[in-house]
Scaffold this motif. Sequence first.
Motif, PDB file in Angstrom:
ATOM      1  N   PHE A   1       0.832  -1.200   0.000  1.00 48.79           N
ATOM      2  CA  PHE A   1       0.000   0.000   0.000  1.00 48.79           C
ATOM      3  C   PHE A   1       0.866   1.249   0.000  1.00 48.79           C
ATOM      4  O   PHE A   1       1.885   1.278   0.684  1.00 48.79           O
ATOM      5  N   PRO A   2       0.433   2.290  -0.706  1.00 48.82           N
ATOM      6  CA  PRO A   2       1.130   3.567  -0.545  1.00 48.82           C
ATOM      7  C   PRO A   2       1.000   4.038   0.900  1.00 48.82           C
ATOM      8  O   PRO A   2       0.040   3.691   1.597  1.00 48.82           O
ATOM      9  N   VAL A   3       1.955   4.807   1.354  1.00 48.41           N
ATOM     10  CA  VAL A   3       2.014   5.232   2.749  1.00 48.41           C
ATOM     11  C   VAL A   3       0.727   5.934   3.194  1.00 48.41           C
ATOM     12  O   VAL A   3       0.195   5.631   4.264  1.00 48.41           O
ATOM     13  N   THR A   4       0.214   6.838   2.391  1.00 50.18           N
ATOM     14  CA  THR A   4      -0.999   7.571   2.782  1.00 50.18           C
ATOM     15  C   THR A   4      -2.178   6.626   2.963  1.00 50.18           C
ATOM     16  O   THR A   4      -2.952   6.764   3.912  1.00 50.18           O
ATOM     17  N   ILE A   5      -2.300   5.651   2.094  1.00 52.36           N
ATOM     18  CA  ILE A   5      -3.401   4.692   2.210  1.00 52.36           C
ATOM     19  C   ILE A   5      -3.238   3.874   3.488  1.00 52.36           C
ATOM     20  O   ILE A   5      -4.197   3.650   4.230  1.00 52.36           O
ATOM     21  N   GLY A   6      -2.019   3.432   3.782  1.00 48.40           N
ATOM     22  CA  GLY A   6      -1.772   2.684   5.010  1.00 48.40           C
ATOM     23  C   GLY A   6      -2.123   3.495   6.233  1.00 48.40           C
ATOM     24  O   GLY A   6      -2.777   3.008   7.164  1.00 48.40           O
ATOM     25  N   HIS A   7      -1.728   4.750   6.242  1.00 53.62           N
ATOM     26  CA  HIS A   7      -1.988   5.640   7.371  1.00 53.62           C
ATOM     27  C   HIS A   7      -3.493   5.827   7.574  1.00 53.62           C
ATOM     28  O   HIS A   7      -4.003   5.683   8.694  1.00 53.62           O
ATOM     29  N   GLU A   8      -4.190   6.134   6.517  1.00 55.10           N
ATOM     30  CA  GLU A   8      -5.627   6.381   6.626  1.00 55.10           C
ATOM     31  C   GLU A   8      -6.403   5.100   6.926  1.00 55.10           C
ATOM     32  O   GLU A   8      -7.425   5.124   7.609  1.00 55.10           O
ATOM     33  N   VAL A  59       0.172   6.018  16.139  1.00 58.97           N
ATOM     34  CA  VAL A  59       0.062   4.677  15.574  1.00 58.97           C
ATOM     35  C   VAL A  59      -0.003   4.756  14.048  1.00 58.97           C
ATOM     36  O   VAL A  59       0.611   3.947  13.345  1.00 58.97           O
ATOM     37  N   GLY A  60      -0.708   5.750  13.531  1.00 57.41           N
ATOM     38  CA  GLY A  60      -0.777   5.917  12.077  1.00 57.41           C
ATOM     39  C   GLY A  60       0.594   6.127  11.462  1.00 57.41           C
ATOM     40  O   GLY A  60       0.958   5.472  10.478  1.00 57.41           O
ATOM     41  N   PHE A  61       1.373   7.014  12.047  1.00 56.31           N
ATOM     42  CA  PHE A  61       2.710   7.276  11.516  1.00 56.31           C
ATOM     43  C   PHE A  61       3.648   6.092  11.735  1.00 56.31           C
ATOM     44  O   PHE A  61       4.432   5.739  10.857  1.00 56.31           O
ATOM     45  N   LYS A  62       3.566   5.465  12.887  1.00 53.94           N
ATOM     46  CA  LYS A  62       4.467   4.370  13.202  1.00 53.94           C
ATOM     47  C   LYS A  62       4.277   3.167  12.273  1.00 53.94           C
ATOM     48  O   LYS A  62       5.248   2.534  11.869  1.00 53.94           O
ATOM     49  N   TYR A  63       3.042   2.868  11.913  1.00 54.23           N
ATOM     50  CA  TYR A  63       2.752   1.658  11.149  1.00 54.23           C
ATOM     51  C   TYR A  63       2.301   1.911   9.710  1.00 54.23           C
ATOM     52  O   TYR A  63       1.949   0.962   9.012  1.00 54.23           O
ATOM     53  N   GLU A  64       2.306   3.146   9.245  1.00 51.19           N
ATOM     54  CA  GLU A  64       1.762   3.455   7.929  1.00 51.19           C
ATOM     55  C   GLU A  64       2.463   2.707   6.790  1.00 51.19           C
ATOM     56  O   GLU A  64       1.841   2.385   5.784  1.00 51.19           O
ATOM     57  N   GLU A  65       3.726   2.404   6.942  1.00 53.06           N
ATOM     58  CA  GLU A  65       4.428   1.694   5.877  1.00 53.06           C
ATOM     59  C   GLU A  65       4.220   0.187   5.957  1.00 53.06           C
ATOM     60  O   GLU A  65       4.447  -0.518   4.976  1.00 53.06           O
ATOM     61  N   ASN A  66       3.810  -0.290   7.121  1.00 50.85           N
ATOM     62  CA  ASN A  66       3.593  -1.726   7.311  1.00 50.85           C
ATOM     63  C   ASN A  66       2.352  -1.974   8.168  1.00 50.85           C
ATOM     64  O   ASN A  66       2.455  -2.538   9.260  1.00 50.85           O
ATOM     65  N   PRO A  67       1.178  -1.587   7.694  1.00 46.05           N
ATOM     66  CA  PRO A  67      -0.031  -1.769   8.506  1.00 46.05           C
ATOM     67  C   PRO A  67      -0.336  -3.228   8.812  1.00 46.05           C
ATOM     68  O   PRO A  67      -1.015  -3.521   9.797  1.00 46.05           O
TER      69      PRO A  67
END
Length: 78
Positions: A1-8, A59-67
């Motif tokens: 997933f792109p980072v923004t999608i993972g974060h959201e 949590v969003g920032f910490k895991y956004e690249e690997n949700p």
Amino acid sequence: FPVTIGHERIHAYQATCKSFDDWSMKEWQALPVKEKNQYINKYPTYTWSIPKVAAREYVGFKYEENPEQLESYLKACH
């Protein structure tokens, strides 16, 4: 997933799953002040003084690249 999608995507889980949102809050509360300040300084436009916002964004920032790393915390949400 792109980072923004993972974060959201993480925020969507927080908004719809109380146990995950509670876990997010505990993670933020347990974080040492020095590490909290690193996030606060890196993303100064967020309202870090509101605990729920801080917990969700952390949590969003910490895991956004690997949700997918959150799957074990989301089992109660399904």
